[in-house]
Design an enzyme around this catalytic site. Structure first.
Site, PDB file in Angstrom:
ATOM      1  N   GLU A   1       9.456  -8.168  -3.797  1.00 44.89           N
ATOM      2  CA  GLU A   1       9.602  -9.272  -2.843  1.00 44.89           C
ATOM      3  C   GLU A   1      10.574  -8.910  -1.719  1.00 44.89           C
ATOM      4  OE1 GLU A   1       7.859 -12.352  -3.524  1.00 44.89           O
ATOM      5  OE2 GLU A   1       7.005 -11.182  -5.124  1.00 44.89           O
ATOM      6  N   GLY A   2      10.708  -7.627  -1.452  1.00 44.06           N
ATOM      7  CA  GLY A   2      11.638  -7.148  -0.433  1.00 44.06           C
ATOM      8  C   GLY A   2      12.900  -6.626  -1.073  1.00 44.06           C
TER       9      GLY A   2
ATOM     10  N   ASP B   1       8.777 -15.757   1.708  1.00 42.06           N
ATOM     11  CA  ASP B   1       9.958 -16.627   1.702  1.00 42.06           C
ATOM     12  C   ASP B   1      10.008 -17.424   0.398  1.00 42.06           C
ATOM     13  OD1 ASP B   1      10.982 -15.862   4.128  1.00 42.06           O
ATOM     14  OD2 ASP B   1      10.166 -17.565   5.256  1.00 42.06           O
TER      15      ASP B   1
ATOM     16  N   GLU C   1       0.854  -1.192   0.000  1.00 37.60           N
ATOM     17  CA  GLU C   1       0.000   0.000   0.000  1.00 37.60           C
ATOM     18  C   GLU C   1       0.887   1.237   0.000  1.00 37.60           C
ATOM     19  OE1 GLU C   1      -3.527  -1.992   2.785  1.00 37.60           O
ATOM     20  OE2 GLU C   1      -2.617  -0.077   3.357  1.00 37.60           O
TER      21      GLU C   1
END
Length: 379
Positions: free
Chosen positions: A363-364, A240, A127
């Protein structure tokens, strides 16, 4: 440790390599230029069993292991990273959470058509105020009788414009912060749900990325995935697996850039000889090949841990960190080796360069991966 692939894995690699070479690669540049989502290609991948690779056969999946999944994803991404991320999201971020946390009814209703490729899925966590801070979800879901009433805005949703089923992360209790996050299954025709802005991206242009808007959207109570308050656990576990998928995608991009560089260096002549005869080029190619192979082994290691049911959070973060940064470094070298041509859209390394950057972000980010790795070391 045996690094030799099984006969089944070798057959899978040849199958998807041929498909990628003949069906995906010839249209990848066009799809990128037109920012065209490859729906027909994705449907074919579904028919071949690549949209639910790790899902049991009883739910329409292919029952493959995670190592096989990363092999397939690398080959797809080598031809087209946009198609690769679509496959990664479907398998890692949608099918896997449904398999791990869904009720039997939810698996039959949602997982089966996703795993068979008949439906497409999306994962909606990010968000405007919840990026790296995943727990800061502002979208609310208030139980009203047999439905949750959902209000909020989601951004950067991969495949959001074409998804039939969306895993939506919401706050069911703002006072509990991260422990008040829950996951809901959102259907595309839900009243109160609409698509917002389609993002115009630098890379991964054939993967559509949308804003999602929820205005008093009513989602049935039975569409709660797991229990209320389990959203953060479900989301982080999915990430993960998602990081292993994105790491495999990054390896595919790096391999594509390496192969293009080797081929070009043999053909391009300067000062009376092929540029591959110059030591400076040879050293660049050697570094690219070494890092790409190292990244691949990190990916396989994380995937193998997952297959054996062992904890792999740190190893997934390591694989994603190293593979994504390898993809970026390799793409930069590829552009340099091709010189002026590397900067032109006539050659795929220009697209590899743009696509590689996003693997360091979604994904980070690389910074988040380093935090995850450090936390694992220091606890």
């Amino acid at each position: 440790m045996d690094f030799k692939l099984s006969e089944e894995q070798e057959i899978l690699r040849e199958t998807i390599r041929d498909f990628a070479k003949n069906e995906i690669a010839p249209v990848a540049a066009e799809m990128d230029a037109e920012a065209k989502f490859p729906r027909d290609i994705v449907m074919k991948l579904g028919e071949l069993g690549f949209m639910g690779m790790m899902v049991p056969g009883e739910y329409g999946g292919s029952e493959l292991d995670c190592v096989a999944y990363t092999i397939a994803l690398e080959e797809i991404s080598k031809a087209c990273a946009s198609t690769g991320v679509t496959v990664s999201v479907q398998n890692s971020l949608v099918c896997q959470p449904l398999l791990d946390h869904g009720s039997e009814d939810q698996k039959q209703k949602y997982l089966a058509p996703l795993a068979s490729g008949k439906h497409l899925g999306a994962f909606s966590l990010t968000e405007p105020e919840a990026g790296s801070d995943v727990a800061n979800v502002q979208t609310t879901a208030v139980l009203d009788g047999d439905h949750y009433v959902v209000n909020g805005t989601k951004i950067f949703v991969t495949t959001g414009g074409d998804a039939d089923t969306i895993l939506l992360f919401v706050s069911t209790d703002r006072a509990k912060k991260s422990k008040g996050m829950s996951a809901l299954i959102l259907e595309k025709d839900t009243p109160g749900f609409s698509l917002g802005k389609k993002e115009d991206k630098m890379g991964m242009r054939a993967s559509n990325t949308y804003e999602l808007v929820l205005e008093n959207a009513r989602i049935p109570k039975e569409n709660l995935l797991g229990q209320e308050g389990e959203g953060i656990k479900i989301g982080l576990k999915a990430l993960d697996g998602g990081r292993v998928g994105i790491a495999a995608q990054a390896v595919g991009i790096a391999q594509a850039a390496l192969e293009a560089s080797v081929e070009y260096s043999k053909q391009r002549k300067q000062f009376g000889k092929a540029i591959c005869e110059f030591q400076s080029i040879q050293w660049m190619l050697a570094d690219m090949a070494t890092e790409t192979d190292a990244a691949r082994l990190l990916v396989w290691h994380a995937a193998d841990l997952k297959d054996r049911g062992l904890r792999y959070t740190k190893e997934a973060a390591m694989a994603k960190l190293f593979a994504s940064e390898t993809a970026m470094r390799t793409a930069i070298k590829a552009v340099q080796i091709l010189g002026g041509y590397g900067y032109m859209k006539d050659y795929p390394v220009e697209r590899n360069f743009r696509d590689a950057k996003l693997t360091e972000i979604y994904e980070g980010t690389s910074e988040i991966q380093r935090l995850v790795i450090a936390a694992s070391l220091l606890r």
